[in-house]
Design an enzyme around this catalytic site. Structure first.
Site, PDB file in Angstrom:
ATOM      1  N   SER A 602       0.890  -1.170   0.085  1.00 27.39           N
ATOM      2  CA  SER A 602       0.053  -0.114   0.026  1.00 27.39           C
ATOM      3  C   SER A 602       0.768   1.188   0.054  1.00 27.39           C
ATOM      4  O   SER A 602       1.620   1.664  -1.063  1.00 27.39           O
ATOM      5  CB  SER A 602      -0.953  -0.220   1.183  1.00 27.39           C
ATOM      6  N   ASP A 677      -9.069  -4.685  -6.255  1.00 27.79           N
ATOM      7  CA  ASP A 677      -8.706  -3.708  -5.188  1.00 27.79           C
ATOM      8  C   ASP A 677      -9.393  -2.367  -5.551  1.00 27.79           C
ATOM      9  O   ASP A 677      -9.274  -1.822  -6.370  1.00 27.79           O
ATOM     10  CB  ASP A 677      -7.293  -3.371  -5.275  1.00 27.79           C
ATOM     11  N   HIS A 709      -7.670  -5.448  -1.431  1.00 27.39           N
ATOM     12  CA  HIS A 709      -6.448  -4.583  -1.257  1.00 27.39           C
ATOM     13  C   HIS A 709      -5.296  -5.455  -0.589  1.00 27.39           C
ATOM     14  O   HIS A 709      -4.173  -5.289  -0.658  1.00 27.39           O
ATOM     15  CB  HIS A 709      -6.558  -3.353  -0.512  1.00 27.39           C
TER      16      HIS A 709
END
Length: 732
Positions: A602, A677, A709
């Site tokens: 991320s 995602d 995600h």
């Protein structure tokens, strides 16, 4: 370079080799990813055991699958209140719907009633009478569910409509126009600003405050769901095709959704909306009811997120009553907590704010006048746990003892005196009883897997209730170190964790992996067991790698200036600080500086690619998961807080974009994403790959179909096997 060390290597090695000093590392058991990854088949056997509790007033109750037991706070001894079999033997078969007692709470201190959540239903059980009073279930798919003990009503969302299951078991449908575009009763603003749900019962349970989010103007991002492999393989199936799964995604600088708040009156059967004005480009956050249920309080924030106001509204008419407080900032204001009224004085409330540079507690009267600041110092209040009504004090968690600790404190509203309620070490997650008389203190320290104490708040006397054994006893465990280095500014202390290879020899040189996150509202290093080391780090240390993890400026719990230094140019100071960590690594004789790797997910994926392309000569291998590539493609609420809009900060967006850096890639880089995602949409990774093709650089790419995600379940084990293999192939 000034380095401070907190070293646990010798102590942990001694703990690991408890069978005898002569036992060699080679004789100890080896970990697998099934042991160390949260999706692994043996993971739950390899984590420190825990216990779960609830409060019956000021009495602690242990929750278990098979029974609920009252805990004596003086001795820690347990007495069974009721068992699962007691409930399942109830007539009519309703009791058999209850399969576990982990989800039980006791809403009334003066009654022997337990509310049990099970699946889509709830049950009320009188454990003294041994009688199942009722079971109620919601039909159809349910998005959210919010139970109110005062009226025994449940607010829920089903088929896009907001509904209430009342105390007689009758379902009331409150809305008619709910859809993908009109979303009722759910968390709004993409879970930013402290939002986690969208329904809020009044204290007496006769009114329901709820969110209405119009996202019809928000652009759809075209995600797609592909069929499961087994579907495609089924005989006779034809035309199995992927299906659209669009996500409403407001990117930075684009149109964002509009939120309004309504109030449903159960007695009158009517709905009104707060008259807050045009919701365009505004955020409404952290709603709170007055104790008498007549007033609603909201924090209202402009789209620039630099002007915050606390406003009150009449809960009967929806009319605006007053603006009680205003806070502005050159960069941003981020309200995360609703106001909380004093249980003994409904004319005063507590507010949290970072206005002096650190998150602290303030006492206000209900007219909005600040009476005094209750906590102060170069540390942050991390959570407000509740009140001790007898001592007229607030119990809260803070990192006053150390930036990497979480400890439980109490502050008196009478004289401002602060009292530490735990041992002053480690990371404490405290649960406070109804009137604040008792605490269940569940904590870890770097060498303590878990202890749970029962603490008398008035006397601070602690009774040990539970001690977890070391689940890694008999295994080859690495050494864990913690220390500080200076940030790139030359003055700010940054905390790091180092995991040394199993069987560490200072005369050898080891391939080294920097694990990084680096973004706001997160940290990697704290005083939990093994300094909060991730299982994957231990797995890699077992394979002969050294792991290094540093919390750079921009991460959480260090004050406003520490976090806001990254404003309008995400990725600059963060990389500078991480490279100070690399400089420290290169100064160590046992680090092989020709074999440095980096990995993150991320924001950490963004950092991984940023570090590899900003300093291509340093990193040989990297694995970037779910990486942000260009912040103009990230969501409005988060992205504009830290970067402003692409229209007002074009240079900042251009400089933080990784696309111009794609040509710099030299090392081996693997990018991994979930195909579905909805947080960092696939456009980021795919556009970077497209740019690499144009620039002639060669990243590798792997995708998990159907995953969001983060990879779920056992696919997470597959993911970490893939990450590990990539480093084995190119760094080891």
């Amino acid at each position: 370079m000034k380095i401070k060390h907190i070293t646990l290597g010798v102590l942990l090695a001694m703990t690991t080799l408890s069978a005898g000093a002569q036992q060699k590392t080679a004789d100890l058991k080896q970990f697998t990813l099934e042991d160390l990854n949260f999706g692994g088949k043996n993971y739950h056997q390899m984590t420190a055991k825990n216990r779960w509790t609830a409060w019956w007033g000021d009495k602690p109750v242990r929750l278990d699958a098979e029974e609920c037991a009252l805990i004596d706070p003086q001795t820690g001894k347990e007495t069974t209140l009721f068992t699962l079999s007691n409930i399942q033997k109830q007539g009519g078969g309703d009791g058999k719907k209850v399969r576990s007692l982990y989800n039980v709470f006791f809403p009334f201190a003066d009654k022997s009633w337990a509310v049990i959540d099970y699946g889509k239903g709830r049950a009320l059980y009188d454990f003294k009478a041994g009688r199942l009073m009722w079971t109620r279930e919601i039909e159809g798919p349910v998005v959210s569910s919010d139970y109110c003990p005062a009226t025994e009503c449940t607010a829920f969302v089903s088929g896009h409509q907001l509904c209430v299951l009342d105390g007689r078991g009758k379902t009331l449908t409150l809305t008619k126009d709910g859809s993908r575009d009109i979303v009722y009763g759910q968390s709004v603003h993409r879970d930013e600003f402290g939002w986690s749900k969208g329904t809020f019962w009044s204290p007496d349970g006769t009114k329901l405050l709820f969110t209405r989010m119009d996202q019809s103007m928000v652009t759809d991002f075209p995600l797609v769901t592909i069929p499961e492999a087994k579907e495609s393989l089924e005989k006779g199936k034809t035309g199995v095709i992927a299906t659209p799964a669009p996500e409403k995604y407001p990117m930075a600088g684009q149109k964002m959704h509009k939120v309004t708040l309504g109030i449903y009156d159960l007695k009158k059967g009517t709905t009104i909306y707060l008259k807050a004005g045009d919701p365009t480009d505004r955020y409404f956050t952290n709603p709170a009811w007055s104790p008498d249920g007549k007033t609603i309080y909201l924090f209202e924030l402009n789209r620039d997120q630099n002007d915050c106001r606390l406003v009150s509204y009449d809960a009967v008419t929806g009319e605006k009553k007053a603006e009680l407080y205003r806070e502005t900032d050159d960069k941003y204001v981020e309200p995360l907590h609703p106001i909380v009224f004093l249980p003994w004085d409904s004319n005063k409330f507590i507010m949290q704010s970072q206005k002096d540079g650190y998150n602290h507690l303030y006492l206000f009267n209900k007219e909005g006048k600040q009476l005094r600041q209750l906590t102060k110092g170069s540390w942050v209040v991390m959570d407000m746990l509740g009140f001790n009504t007898k001592l007229k004090a607030i119990v809260y968690a803070s990192n006053e003892c150390s930036p990497i600790q979480r400890n439980t404190w109490m502050v008196s509203l009478k004289d401002g005196k602060r009292t530490l309620l735990d041992n002053g070490k480690g990371w404490h997650n405290a649960s406070l009883s109804e009137n604040g008389l008792m605490i269940v203190d569940n904590y870890q320290e770097p060498t303590v897997p878990r202890n749970i104490d029962l603490v008398n708040v008035a006397t601070k006397k602690a009774v040990r209730w539970f001690t977890a054994s070391d689940p890694w006893k008999g295994y080859a465990v690495p050494q864990y170190r913690c220390g500080t280095i200076k940030a790139a500014d030359g003055k700010t202390d940054l905390y790091y964790r180092m995991v040394l290879p199993v069987g560490f020899d200072k005369n050898k040189k080891y391939p080294t992996i920097v694990y990084v996150y680096g973004g706001p509202h997160a940290h990697n290093v704290d005083a939990r067991w093994h300094y909060c080391s991730r299982g994957w780090e231990t797995y890699m240390a077992q394979k002969g790698y050294l792991l290094f993890i540093l919390d750079n400026r921009g991460s959480e719990n260090r004050g406003k200036d520490f976090e806001q230094v990254t404003f309008r140019h995400l990725g600059d100071h963060e990389v500078e600080d991480q490279m100070e960590g690399v400089k420290y690594l290169k100064s160590l004789s046992y680090v092989d500086s020709t074999r440095l790797g980096v990995h993150g997910w991320s924001f950490g994926g963004f950092m991984t690619i940023n570090m590899m392309t900003t300093h291509p000569e340093v990193f040989k291998v990297g694995v970037a998961g779910g990486p942000v590539i260009d912040w103009k493609w990230y969501e409005v609420m988060y992205g504009e807080r830290y970067m402003d809009t692409p229209q007002t900060n074009p240079d900042g967006y251009a400089h933080s974009s990784l696309l111009p850096k794609a040509k710099n890639l030299k090392g081996k880089l693997q990018i991994i994403i979930g195909l579905n995602d909805p947080v960092v949409v696939p456009q980021h990774a795919l556009t970077f790959i497209k740019q690499c093709i144009q620039d002639g650089t060669q990243p590798d790419f792997f995708v998990y179909p159907g995953e969001p995600h983060n990879m779920r379940g056992h696919q997470s084990t597959h993911l970490h096997e893939r990450i590990s293999q990539y480093f084995d192939d190119y760094l080891k």
